[in-house]
Write a protein that holds these residues in place. Structure first.
Motif, PDB file in Angstrom:
ATOM      1  N   ASP A  52       0.835  -1.208   0.000  1.00  0.00           N
ATOM      2  CA  ASP A  52       0.000   0.000   0.000  1.00  0.00           C
ATOM      3  C   ASP A  52       0.872   1.261   0.000  1.00  0.00           C
ATOM      4  N   TRP A  54       3.737   1.541  -1.394  1.00  0.00           N
ATOM      5  CA  TRP A  54       4.229   1.702  -2.765  1.00  0.00           C
ATOM      6  C   TRP A  54       3.152   2.265  -3.682  1.00  0.00           C
ATOM      7  N   ILE A  55       1.928   1.793  -3.511  1.00  0.00           N
ATOM      8  CA  ILE A  55       0.845   2.292  -4.362  1.00  0.00           C
ATOM      9  C   ILE A  55       0.657   3.794  -4.144  1.00  0.00           C
ATOM     10  N   LEU A  58       3.479   5.499  -5.963  1.00  0.00           N
ATOM     11  CA  LEU A  58       3.311   5.478  -7.428  1.00  0.00           C
ATOM     12  C   LEU A  58       2.223   6.471  -7.836  1.00  0.00           C
ATOM     13  N   ASP A  59       1.131   6.498  -7.069  1.00  0.00           N
ATOM     14  CA  ASP A  59       0.042   7.440  -7.382  1.00  0.00           C
ATOM     15  C   ASP A  59       0.540   8.882  -7.326  1.00  0.00           C
ATOM     16  N   ARG A  65       2.246   1.326 -13.496  1.00  0.00           N
ATOM     17  CA  ARG A  65       2.557  -0.040 -13.059  1.00  0.00           C
ATOM     18  C   ARG A  65       4.033  -0.115 -12.703  1.00  0.00           C
ATOM     19  N   HIS A  86      -2.591  -5.825  -5.259  1.00  0.00           N
ATOM     20  CA  HIS A  86      -2.738  -4.797  -6.309  1.00  0.00           C
ATOM     21  C   HIS A  86      -2.339  -5.383  -7.667  1.00  0.00           C
ATOM     22  N   ARG A  89      -1.480  -3.218 -10.731  1.00  0.00           N
ATOM     23  CA  ARG A  89      -0.390  -2.242 -10.641  1.00  0.00           C
ATOM     24  C   ARG A  89       0.997  -2.863 -10.544  1.00  0.00           C
ATOM     25  N   PHE A  90       1.074  -4.060  -9.960  1.00  0.00           N
ATOM     26  CA  PHE A  90       2.396  -4.661  -9.724  1.00  0.00           C
ATOM     27  C   PHE A  90       2.623  -5.894 -10.583  1.00  0.00           C
TER      28      PHE A  90
END
Ligand SMILES: [Zn+2]
Length: 301
Positions: A52, A54-55, A58-59, A65, A86, A89-90
């Motif tokens: 989470d 990392w997400i 990235l956002d 991705r 995710h 995304r990953f």
């Protein structure tokens, strides 16, 4: 522009624990969060929380991705948990010691049951030949699962290991892209990613790419290996790689790894500037920053 990052390390609690164990040599218990703190890095917590984290990162940087690399052999589960959480995304990558007795079983499980997509080989660290039967066996398993192989060639330095005072008794001769070319040629259906343009074996990496259309380069990291080649600049590296391998075989990556540093935006900015300087068409930039990654690692439908 859409961005995919082909090279991020997923430094799980287990990764830091392994560093700690290597240092104390089993003389006492170690905690992954203590090791991370000692290295002035954020403790990763459970794999799901790190995923989470990392997400959110990235956002914040508008990255669509990312490849997440489980960075020590035996840490496939952490990356698999992140990808399960995710999946859009990953893309899961996992380090494997091809010379270990359980290598084939681990690779089969990682590509199969755990749905990871790319095996990462570090022949200099684990001391085996990219042109020997152990590597060929890994390729065979990757091929059977429609997976990819990432093979670290050239100079190898792992910042957290040196910062943590761990020795690096590696055999850098093992990371020769020409040895990789022999096995890559035998498995033309397997995409083979050579990070950092071959990490110092640039000439050999170009020759390997010329010989094997399934070899791709990732552009990740600051590419400080260019200091080993007098007069070489990263602009010329991109120019030569585009000439020999072509725009379809370069995958953008940052080599991001830990928090609080997070996603390495400056690497992205520097590489965009270089491609502008070379004057590549927007379509070429699109291939490098996202298209090639999406082609090799098609999003789960
Ligand atoms: Zn890396």
């Amino acid at each position: 522009m859409n961005i995919n990052d082909g090279h991020c390390h997923f430094l799980s609690n287990r990764f830091f624990e392994a560093l700690g164990h290597e240092k104390v040599k089993g003389t006492r218990p170690v905690s992954g969060s203590d090791v991370a703190t000692e290295l002035a890095m954020e403790a990763p917590g459970p794999a799901e929380s790190l995923a989470d984290r990392w997400i959110a990162e990235l956002d914040r940087n508008h990255v669509s991705r990312a490849a997440l690399i489980g960075s020590i052999p035996g840490d496939e589960e952490s990356v698999a948990a992140a990808v399960r959480r995710h999946p859009a995304r990953f893309v899961g990558f996992f380090a494997l010691n091809a010379a270990a007795p359980d290598a084939a079983d681990r690779a089969t499980r990682a590509f199969g049951e755990l749905s990871l997509r790319c095996v990462c080989l570090f022949p200099a660290m684990h001391r085996y030949g990219l042109d020997d039967d152990r590597t060929a066996k890994v390729f065979e398993i990757a091929a059977a699962h429609g997976g990819a192989v990432f093979a670290h060639c050239g100079f190898l330095s792992i910042e957290m290991r040196s910062r943590f005072g761990l020795k690096a008794a590696w055999d850098l001769r093992r990371g020769d892209p020409l040895a990789l070319a022999t096995v890559a040629a035998a498995f033309p259906q397997v995409p083979v990613i050579v990070p950092h343009f071959g990490g110092g074996f640039f000439r050999e990496a170009l020759m390997a790419a010329e010989a094997c259309p399934n070899i791709l380069f990732d552009t990740s990291s600051s590419n400080s290996w260019i200091r080993f080649v007098p007069g070489l600049t990263l602009v010329e590296v991109f120019r030569s790689a585009l000439t020999v391998a072509g725009p379809q075989r370069l995958i953008f990556g940052t080599d991001s790894s830990y928090f609080p540093r997070g996603w390495r935006k400056t690497i992205c900015g520097a590489q965009r500037t270089i491609l502008d300087e070379i004057g590549v068409e927007p379509e070429v930039a699109r291939c490098i920053f996202s298209g090639n990654f999406d082609r090799i690692f098609q999003p789960a439908s």
